[in-house]
Design a protein around this motif. Sequence first.
Motif, PDB file in Angstrom:
ATOM      1  N   THR A 118       4.278 -11.821   2.317  1.00 42.34           N
ATOM      2  CA  THR A 118       3.883 -12.857   2.711  1.00 42.34           C
ATOM      3  C   THR A 118       2.924 -13.138   3.999  1.00 42.34           C
ATOM      4  N   PRO A 119       2.540 -14.579   3.637  1.00 41.81           N
ATOM      5  CA  PRO A 119       2.017 -14.690   4.667  1.00 41.81           C
ATOM      6  C   PRO A 119       1.514 -14.449   6.174  1.00 41.81           C
ATOM      7  N   GLU A 120       3.414 -14.272   6.116  1.00 40.56           N
ATOM      8  CA  GLU A 120       4.023 -14.237   7.693  1.00 40.56           C
ATOM      9  C   GLU A 120       3.743 -13.581   7.916  1.00 40.56           C
ATOM     10  N   LEU A 121       4.328 -11.979   7.125  1.00 44.97           N
ATOM     11  CA  LEU A 121       4.368 -10.875   7.671  1.00 44.97           C
ATOM     12  C   LEU A 121       2.733 -10.098   7.342  1.00 44.97           C
ATOM     13  N   VAL A 122       1.841 -10.727   6.800  1.00 45.53           N
ATOM     14  CA  VAL A 122       0.278 -10.148   7.013  1.00 45.53           C
ATOM     15  C   VAL A 122      -0.379 -10.845   8.267  1.00 45.53           C
ATOM     16  N   ARG A 123       0.544 -11.934   8.219  1.00 48.20           N
ATOM     17  CA  ARG A 123       0.078 -12.234  10.250  1.00 48.20           C
ATOM     18  C   ARG A 123       0.048 -11.322  11.355  1.00 48.20           C
ATOM     19  N   ASP A 124       1.907 -11.560  11.252  1.00 43.92           N
ATOM     20  CA  ASP A 124       1.970 -10.741  11.971  1.00 43.92           C
ATOM     21  C   ASP A 124       1.467  -9.308  11.785  1.00 43.92           C
ATOM     22  N   TRP A 125       0.995  -8.479  10.754  1.00 45.72           N
ATOM     23  CA  TRP A 125       0.794  -7.285  10.161  1.00 45.72           C
ATOM     24  C   TRP A 125      -0.667  -7.288  11.534  1.00 45.72           C
ATOM     25  N   TYR A 176      -6.883 -12.192   1.498  1.00 50.54           N
ATOM     26  CA  TYR A 176      -5.271 -11.766   0.874  1.00 50.54           C
ATOM     27  C   TYR A 176      -4.584 -12.982   0.728  1.00 50.54           C
ATOM     28  N   LEU A 177      -4.801 -13.567   2.157  1.00 52.28           N
ATOM     29  CA  LEU A 177      -3.227 -14.729   1.683  1.00 52.28           C
ATOM     30  C   LEU A 177      -3.387 -15.868   1.001  1.00 52.28           C
ATOM     31  N   PHE A 178      -5.317 -15.636   0.576  1.00 53.90           N
ATOM     32  CA  PHE A 178      -5.634 -16.957  -0.490  1.00 53.90           C
ATOM     33  C   PHE A 178      -5.029 -16.518  -1.258  1.00 53.90           C
ATOM     34  N   TRP A 179      -5.478 -15.296  -2.353  1.00 55.27           N
ATOM     35  CA  TRP A 179      -4.223 -15.532  -3.657  1.00 55.27           C
ATOM     36  C   TRP A 179      -2.951 -14.672  -3.407  1.00 55.27           C
ATOM     37  N   LEU A 180      -2.346 -14.881  -2.089  1.00 54.35           N
ATOM     38  CA  LEU A 180      -0.915 -14.316  -2.114  1.00 54.35           C
ATOM     39  C   LEU A 180      -0.338 -15.687  -1.913  1.00 54.35           C
ATOM     40  N   GLN A 181      -1.058 -17.120  -2.217  1.00 50.45           N
ATOM     41  CA  GLN A 181      -0.374 -18.461  -1.558  1.00 50.45           C
ATOM     42  C   GLN A 181      -1.073 -19.333  -3.249  1.00 50.45           C
ATOM     43  N   GLU A 182      -2.345 -18.514  -4.166  1.00 48.22           N
ATOM     44  CA  GLU A 182      -2.526 -19.093  -4.880  1.00 48.22           C
ATOM     45  C   GLU A 182      -2.370 -18.487  -6.224  1.00 48.22           C
ATOM     46  N   ARG A 183      -2.495 -16.645  -6.229  1.00 46.45           N
ATOM     47  CA  ARG A 183      -2.261 -15.506  -6.706  1.00 46.45           C
ATOM     48  C   ARG A 183      -3.355 -15.968  -7.640  1.00 46.45           C
ATOM     49  N   ARG A 184      -4.782 -16.641  -6.590  1.00 47.03           N
ATOM     50  CA  ARG A 184      -6.465 -16.294  -8.063  1.00 47.03           C
ATOM     51  C   ARG A 184      -7.030 -16.129  -6.703  1.00 47.03           C
ATOM     52  N   LEU A 192     -10.906 -20.579   3.631  1.00 45.04           N
ATOM     53  CA  LEU A 192      -9.614 -19.606   3.545  1.00 45.04           C
ATOM     54  C   LEU A 192      -8.683 -19.612   4.627  1.00 45.04           C
ATOM     55  N   PRO A 193      -7.372 -19.167   4.164  1.00 43.74           N
ATOM     56  CA  PRO A 193      -6.221 -19.323   5.313  1.00 43.74           C
ATOM     57  C   PRO A 193      -6.682 -18.257   6.594  1.00 43.74           C
ATOM     58  N   SER A 194      -6.426 -19.141   7.935  1.00 42.86           N
ATOM     59  CA  SER A 194      -6.396 -18.205   9.223  1.00 42.86           C
ATOM     60  C   SER A 194      -5.293 -16.704   9.151  1.00 42.86           C
ATOM     61  N   LEU A 195      -6.369 -15.918   9.603  1.00 41.78           N
ATOM     62  CA  LEU A 195      -4.830 -15.193  10.388  1.00 41.78           C
ATOM     63  C   LEU A 195      -4.372 -15.322  12.061  1.00 41.78           C
TER      64      LEU A 195
END
Length: 195
Positions: A118-125, A176-184, A192-195
């Motif tokens: 999820t975006p939250e998990l990616v940001r946590d990583w 990848y965050l954009f991909w997770l949110q938009e699926r494209r 692009l979303p921020s980390l």
Amino acid sequence: MTYWDPVPTRRAAEGGPLPDPDGGSWVPSDQYGIWNLRPDRWAELDWRNVPGPFYGSGTDNCWMGRLIAPDNVLYEDDRGAEFVYRQPRNPAETRAVMGAAAQDPYVGYACDGDDHWTPELVRDWWRERARVREWAVALDRKWSVSRRGDEREAAGGARAYVAHLDGDLADYLRGYLFWLQERRPARRGEPLPSL
């Protein structure tokens, strides 16, 4: 940076041929269960895996992955298990990661990360990346002076991982965050979303 989705290539290449450790190729049979999407694999996710669709979780310790996918796979030093330090960036790397996965007798690789990250998990990583970097630097120090050739070779993977962390990984993760949110993938000029 535009995110490149390796999943369509993975689907197209499932029947092989896939690269093997000897530099050749082979066609896997169903007995290998390469794309084991069992939920327990995600529960055992190795913390060193870079967010994305591919990951290693509870893999073997035979050290075959870097023979096939040196630009994507690295070994951890506790048990020698394999994990994905760089997500595939093109069809050749995707097939290489698939070939590494096919060699794992524990069927510890999966390609269902998009269903779990999820975006939250990616940001946590990303916030915890200093832990990963510290581990990779220590691994390089330890293995680069080893008497074992395979450990010295793997030290190069640790250096590549540090370079990825310090270099293009942030851009990849934003895509990848954009991909997770938009699926494209993002179109040129889209923020692009921020980390």
